[in-house]
Design a protein around this motif. Sequence first.
Motif, PDB file in Angstrom:
ATOM      1  N   LYS A  47       3.575   2.875   2.698  1.00 31.41           N
ATOM      2  CA  LYS A  47       4.189   4.182   2.144  1.00 31.41           C
ATOM      3  C   LYS A  47       3.206   5.200   2.703  1.00 31.41           C
ATOM      4  N   LEU A  48       3.847   6.824   2.537  1.00 27.74           N
ATOM      5  CA  LEU A  48       3.108   7.448   2.599  1.00 27.74           C
ATOM      6  C   LEU A  48       4.066   8.607   1.529  1.00 27.74           C
ATOM      7  N   ASN A  49       3.397   9.538   1.021  1.00 29.98           N
ATOM      8  CA  ASN A  49       3.462  10.700   0.599  1.00 29.98           C
ATOM      9  C   ASN A  49       2.498  12.099   0.894  1.00 29.98           C
ATOM     10  N   LEU A  50       3.561  12.642   2.350  1.00 21.67           N
ATOM     11  CA  LEU A  50       2.593  13.996   2.298  1.00 21.67           C
ATOM     12  C   LEU A  50       3.274  15.297   1.947  1.00 21.67           C
ATOM     13  N   LEU A  51       1.883  15.909   0.819  1.00 21.34           N
ATOM     14  CA  LEU A  51       2.588  16.899   0.716  1.00 21.34           C
ATOM     15  C   LEU A  51       2.349  18.392   1.253  1.00 21.34           C
ATOM     16  N   GLU A  52       2.901  19.233   1.536  1.00 22.73           N
ATOM     17  CA  GLU A  52       3.132  20.222   2.220  1.00 22.73           C
ATOM     18  C   GLU A  52       2.542  20.726   2.202  1.00 22.73           C
ATOM     19  N   LYS A  53       1.740  21.190   0.768  1.00 19.68           N
ATOM     20  CA  LYS A  53       0.977  22.392   0.905  1.00 19.68           C
ATOM     21  C   LYS A  53       0.013  21.906   0.281  1.00 19.68           C
ATOM     22  N   ASN A  75       0.208   1.056  11.013  1.00 20.88           N
ATOM     23  CA  ASN A  75      -0.270  -0.373  11.071  1.00 20.88           C
ATOM     24  C   ASN A  75      -1.038  -1.566  11.089  1.00 20.88           C
ATOM     25  N   ASN A  76      -2.315  -0.473  11.906  1.00 22.90           N
ATOM     26  CA  ASN A  76      -3.474  -1.337  12.607  1.00 22.90           C
ATOM     27  C   ASN A  76      -4.174  -3.100  11.959  1.00 22.90           C
ATOM     28  N   LEU A  77      -4.107  -3.490  10.382  1.00 23.03           N
ATOM     29  CA  LEU A  77      -4.036  -4.023  10.337  1.00 23.03           C
ATOM     30  C   LEU A  77      -2.622  -5.052   9.354  1.00 23.03           C
ATOM     31  N   GLY A  78      -1.847  -4.571  10.081  1.00 27.67           N
ATOM     32  CA  GLY A  78      -0.918  -5.949   9.874  1.00 27.67           C
ATOM     33  C   GLY A  78      -0.658  -6.191   8.110  1.00 27.67           C
ATOM     34  N   MET A  79      -0.510  -4.533   7.352  1.00 25.23           N
ATOM     35  CA  MET A  79      -0.370  -4.979   5.894  1.00 25.23           C
ATOM     36  C   MET A  79       0.802  -4.657   5.023  1.00 25.23           C
ATOM     37  N   ILE A  90       1.029  -1.340  -0.024  1.00 23.12           N
ATOM     38  CA  ILE A  90      -0.380   0.343  -0.439  1.00 23.12           C
ATOM     39  C   ILE A  90       0.609   1.012   0.148  1.00 23.12           C
ATOM     40  N   PHE A  91       0.061   2.091  -0.596  1.00 18.32           N
ATOM     41  CA  PHE A  91       1.507   3.345  -0.945  1.00 18.32           C
ATOM     42  C   PHE A  91       0.175   4.247  -1.085  1.00 18.32           C
ATOM     43  N   VAL A  92       0.133   5.407  -0.252  1.00 18.30           N
ATOM     44  CA  VAL A  92      -0.691   6.816   0.354  1.00 18.30           C
ATOM     45  C   VAL A  92      -0.380   7.784   0.303  1.00 18.30           C
ATOM     46  N   GLU A 104      -3.872  13.846  10.565  1.00 20.60           N
ATOM     47  CA  GLU A 104      -3.412  12.886  11.886  1.00 20.60           C
ATOM     48  C   GLU A 104      -3.875  12.254  12.158  1.00 20.60           C
ATOM     49  N   LEU A 105      -4.976  11.842  11.954  1.00 20.26           N
ATOM     50  CA  LEU A 105      -5.759   9.978  11.923  1.00 20.26           C
ATOM     51  C   LEU A 105      -4.999   9.517  10.841  1.00 20.26           C
ATOM     52  N   ILE A 106      -5.573   9.596   9.962  1.00 21.57           N
ATOM     53  CA  ILE A 106      -4.897   8.667   9.265  1.00 21.57           C
ATOM     54  C   ILE A 106      -3.150   8.258   8.902  1.00 21.57           C
ATOM     55  N   LYS A 107      -2.492   9.406   8.884  1.00 21.17           N
ATOM     56  CA  LYS A 107      -1.138   9.538   9.500  1.00 21.17           C
ATOM     57  C   LYS A 107      -1.578   8.724  10.561  1.00 21.17           C
ATOM     58  N   GLU A 108      -1.447   8.342  11.235  1.00 16.81           N
ATOM     59  CA  GLU A 108      -1.101   7.736  12.782  1.00 16.81           C
ATOM     60  C   GLU A 108      -1.358   6.274  12.376  1.00 16.81           C
TER      61      GLU A 108
END
Length: 107
Positions: A69-75, A61-65, A35-37, A52-56
């Motif tokens: 990998k996260l891509n967080l756009l700053e703006k 990784n509560n489902l053990g998947m 998974i990529f987000v 923040e909830l999504i990132k947390e």
Amino acid sequence: MTDLSKLPVLILAYNRYDKFLRCIKTLHSQGVSNIFVSIDGPKNYLDIRSQELIKEFCNKNNLGMGNIKLNLLEKNYGCRLGPIYGITWFFNNNDYGVVLEDDVILS
């Protein structure tokens, strides 16, 4: 491809934690674990809190998947450029894959 655990899947997210959670749970139920987000940057405090909830969730990784990998756009790039930047990041890391919005539920 019969082994869905190796299929790269990008979820384009923003501020809808409930929809994101439903989407990722359906991926989990299908055996997807690569998974990529990508999250577009926030516009206000409510966006920050929901993101923040999504990132947390992804970091814990509560489902053990596997490693999400996260891509967080700053703006905030909006509904045109935000997905373009997310998809570009995804395909810079993968030769193929599936792209989903966070409100998609697979069956």
